[in-house]
Motif scaffolding. Structure first.
Motif, PDB file in Angstrom:
ATOM      1  N   PRO A  45       0.794  -1.224   0.000  1.00 25.16           N
ATOM      2  CA  PRO A  45       0.000   0.000   0.000  1.00 25.16           C
ATOM      3  C   PRO A  45       0.832   1.282   0.000  1.00 25.16           C
ATOM      4  O   PRO A  45       0.357   2.307  -0.483  1.00 25.16           O
ATOM      5  CB  PRO A  45      -0.841  -0.109   1.279  1.00 25.16           C
ATOM      6  CG  PRO A  45      -0.192  -1.150   2.109  1.00 25.16           C
ATOM      7  CD  PRO A  45       0.607  -2.030   1.200  1.00 25.16           C
ATOM      8  N   SER A  46       2.050   1.268   0.508  1.00 22.56           N
ATOM      9  CA  SER A  46       2.826   2.513   0.610  1.00 22.56           C
ATOM     10  C   SER A  46       3.138   3.123  -0.750  1.00 22.56           C
ATOM     11  O   SER A  46       3.226   4.344  -0.874  1.00 22.56           O
ATOM     12  CB  SER A  46       4.121   2.279   1.389  1.00 22.56           C
ATOM     13  OG  SER A  46       4.988   1.434   0.663  1.00 22.56           O
ATOM     14  N   ASP A  47       3.308   2.288  -1.782  1.00 24.29           N
ATOM     15  CA  ASP A  47       3.584   2.830  -3.118  1.00 24.29           C
ATOM     16  C   ASP A  47       2.636   2.269  -4.175  1.00 24.29           C
ATOM     17  O   ASP A  47       2.887   2.384  -5.359  1.00 24.29           O
ATOM     18  CB  ASP A  47       5.042   2.615  -3.514  1.00 24.29           C
ATOM     19  CG  ASP A  47       5.406   1.161  -3.688  1.00 24.29           C
ATOM     20  OD1 ASP A  47       4.564   0.273  -3.391  1.00 24.29           O
ATOM     21  OD2 ASP A  47       6.536   0.884  -4.124  1.00 24.29           O
ATOM     22  N   HIS A  48       1.561   1.628  -3.725  1.00 22.49           N
ATOM     23  CA  HIS A  48       0.524   1.111  -4.626  1.00 22.49           C
ATOM     24  C   HIS A  48       1.108   0.159  -5.671  1.00 22.49           C
ATOM     25  O   HIS A  48       0.886   0.313  -6.869  1.00 22.49           O
ATOM     26  CB  HIS A  48      -0.229   2.257  -5.310  1.00 22.49           C
ATOM     27  CG  HIS A  48      -0.658   3.316  -4.370  1.00 22.49           C
ATOM     28  ND1 HIS A  48      -1.679   3.139  -3.467  1.00 22.49           N
ATOM     29  CD2 HIS A  48      -0.182   4.562  -4.141  1.00 22.49           C
ATOM     30  CE1 HIS A  48      -1.829   4.229  -2.744  1.00 22.49           C
ATOM     31  NE2 HIS A  48      -0.933   5.101  -3.126  1.00 22.49           N
ATOM     32  N   SER A  49       1.866  -0.837  -5.191  1.00 22.58           N
ATOM     33  CA  SER A  49       2.522  -1.761  -6.123  1.00 22.58           C
ATOM     34  C   SER A  49       2.160  -3.208  -5.830  1.00 22.58           C
ATOM     35  O   SER A  49       1.827  -3.571  -4.702  1.00 22.58           O
ATOM     36  CB  SER A  49       4.046  -1.582  -6.060  1.00 22.58           C
ATOM     37  OG  SER A  49       4.531  -1.915  -4.777  1.00 22.58           O
ATOM     38  N   LEU A  50       2.237  -4.017  -6.863  1.00 24.97           N
ATOM     39  CA  LEU A  50       2.091  -5.463  -6.768  1.00 24.97           C
ATOM     40  C   LEU A  50       3.501  -6.025  -6.787  1.00 24.97           C
ATOM     41  O   LEU A  50       4.279  -5.721  -7.691  1.00 24.97           O
ATOM     42  CB  LEU A  50       1.269  -5.983  -7.957  1.00 24.97           C
ATOM     43  CG  LEU A  50       0.901  -7.451  -7.959  1.00 24.97           C
ATOM     44  CD1 LEU A  50       0.053  -7.811  -6.736  1.00 24.97           C
ATOM     45  CD2 LEU A  50       0.145  -7.783  -9.241  1.00 24.97           C
ATOM     46  N   ARG A  51       3.854  -6.820  -5.775  1.00 25.97           N
ATOM     47  CA  ARG A  51       5.243  -7.251  -5.587  1.00 25.97           C
ATOM     48  C   ARG A  51       5.370  -8.762  -5.429  1.00 25.97           C
ATOM     49  O   ARG A  51       4.469  -9.416  -4.922  1.00 25.97           O
ATOM     50  CB  ARG A  51       5.839  -6.594  -4.353  1.00 25.97           C
ATOM     51  CG  ARG A  51       5.961  -5.095  -4.488  1.00 25.97           C
ATOM     52  CD  ARG A  51       6.474  -4.452  -3.221  1.00 25.97           C
ATOM     53  NE  ARG A  51       6.716  -3.048  -3.444  1.00 25.97           N
ATOM     54  CZ  ARG A  51       7.886  -2.534  -3.807  1.00 25.97           C
ATOM     55  NH1 ARG A  51       8.922  -3.324  -3.978  1.00 25.97           N
ATOM     56  NH2 ARG A  51       8.023  -1.247  -4.002  1.00 25.97           N
ATOM     57  N   LEU A  52       6.530  -9.261  -5.840  1.00 22.71           N
ATOM     58  CA  LEU A  52       6.876 -10.657  -5.597  1.00 22.71           C
ATOM     59  C   LEU A  52       7.221 -10.819  -4.120  1.00 22.71           C
ATOM     60  O   LEU A  52       7.834  -9.931  -3.520  1.00 22.71           O
ATOM     61  CB  LEU A  52       8.098 -11.069  -6.419  1.00 22.71           C
ATOM     62  CG  LEU A  52       8.010 -10.943  -7.933  1.00 22.71           C
ATOM     63  CD1 LEU A  52       9.320 -11.411  -8.560  1.00 22.71           C
ATOM     64  CD2 LEU A  52       6.835 -11.713  -8.488  1.00 22.71           C
ATOM     65  N   THR A  53       6.853 -11.941  -3.555  1.00 23.47           N
ATOM     66  CA  THR A  53       7.220 -12.259  -2.185  1.00 23.47           C
ATOM     67  C   THR A  53       7.420 -13.769  -2.072  1.00 23.47           C
ATOM     68  O   THR A  53       6.914 -14.524  -2.905  1.00 23.47           O
ATOM     69  CB  THR A  53       6.154 -11.752  -1.183  1.00 23.47           C
ATOM     70  OG1 THR A  53       6.638 -11.917   0.139  1.00 23.47           O
ATOM     71  CG2 THR A  53       4.827 -12.454  -1.341  1.00 23.47           C
TER      72      THR A  53
END
Length: 188
Positions: free
Chosen positions: A106-114
């Motif tokens: 949510p801090s940078d509105h991104s979809l990330r690998l985890t």
């Protein structure tokens, strides 16, 4: 491993339009589906990538192939890899296969690998001892570098529109039909 860098997201541009059009203020979660073909097309935009690792290896990565692992809620990626050892001149080429979960930041509105996990990393050519060491190093670096790698970042304008609609991403799910992002009313 490959410095698939924070500076360069994979840009799921088509998601932004659908992302906002599906957000109604109904009180029920809304969803957006990113199909496998669209995901593949968008991922390909960031390749080939050329990186230097530890000032020792030059690495080029290309030919990404995405597979949805819906039974495990993960995304698999296979990539072509070619390397050159700058110290001893060895050259190798091969493939790396990895899988990861996805999360919304949510801090940078991104979809990330985890939870990135290398499943296999094999190189052809060069000496077997040096190749084995490069494979081990590559697997460790891939997991560390790709962890938290942004594959999509919502534009500021679209993030503001989403915020004003009162919706926030609440879940990211890998299904057999694609990556499903679910939106729900924000908790105030």
């Amino acid at each position: 491993m490959l410095g698939l860098g924070a500076a360069r997201g994979l840009g799921l541009a088509g998601l932004g339009t659908g992302l906002l059009s599906g957000c109604a203020l109904t009180g029920q979660p809304d969803t957006v589906l990113i199909g496998p073909e669209e995901l593949q097309r968008l991922v390909e935009r960031s390749f080939p990538l050329d990186r230097r690792l530890l000032d020792v290896l030059e690495v080029s990565v290309d030919s990404p192939r995405i597979t949805l692992l819906s039974d495990r809620n993960r995304l698999a990626t296979a990539l072509g890899v070619s390397t050159r050892d700058r110290l001893f001149g060895g050259r190798w080429s091969g493939r790396i296969a990895l899988d990861s979960a996805l999360r919304w930041e949510p801090s940078d509105h991104s979809l990330r690998l985890t939870q990135v996990r290398v499943q296999s990393f094999e190189l052809d050519g060069g000496g077997s001892l040096a190749r084995t060491q490069a494979e081990r190093l590559g697997a460790v670096l891939a997991e560390r570098v790709l962890e938290d790698f942004a594959i999509y970042r919502l534009s500021d304008e679209r993030a503001d529109t989403l915020r004003r609609s009162g919706r926030v991403p609440s879940a990211v799910t890998v299904t057999h039909r694609g990556v499903l992002v679910t939106f729900a009313p924000s908790v105030r």
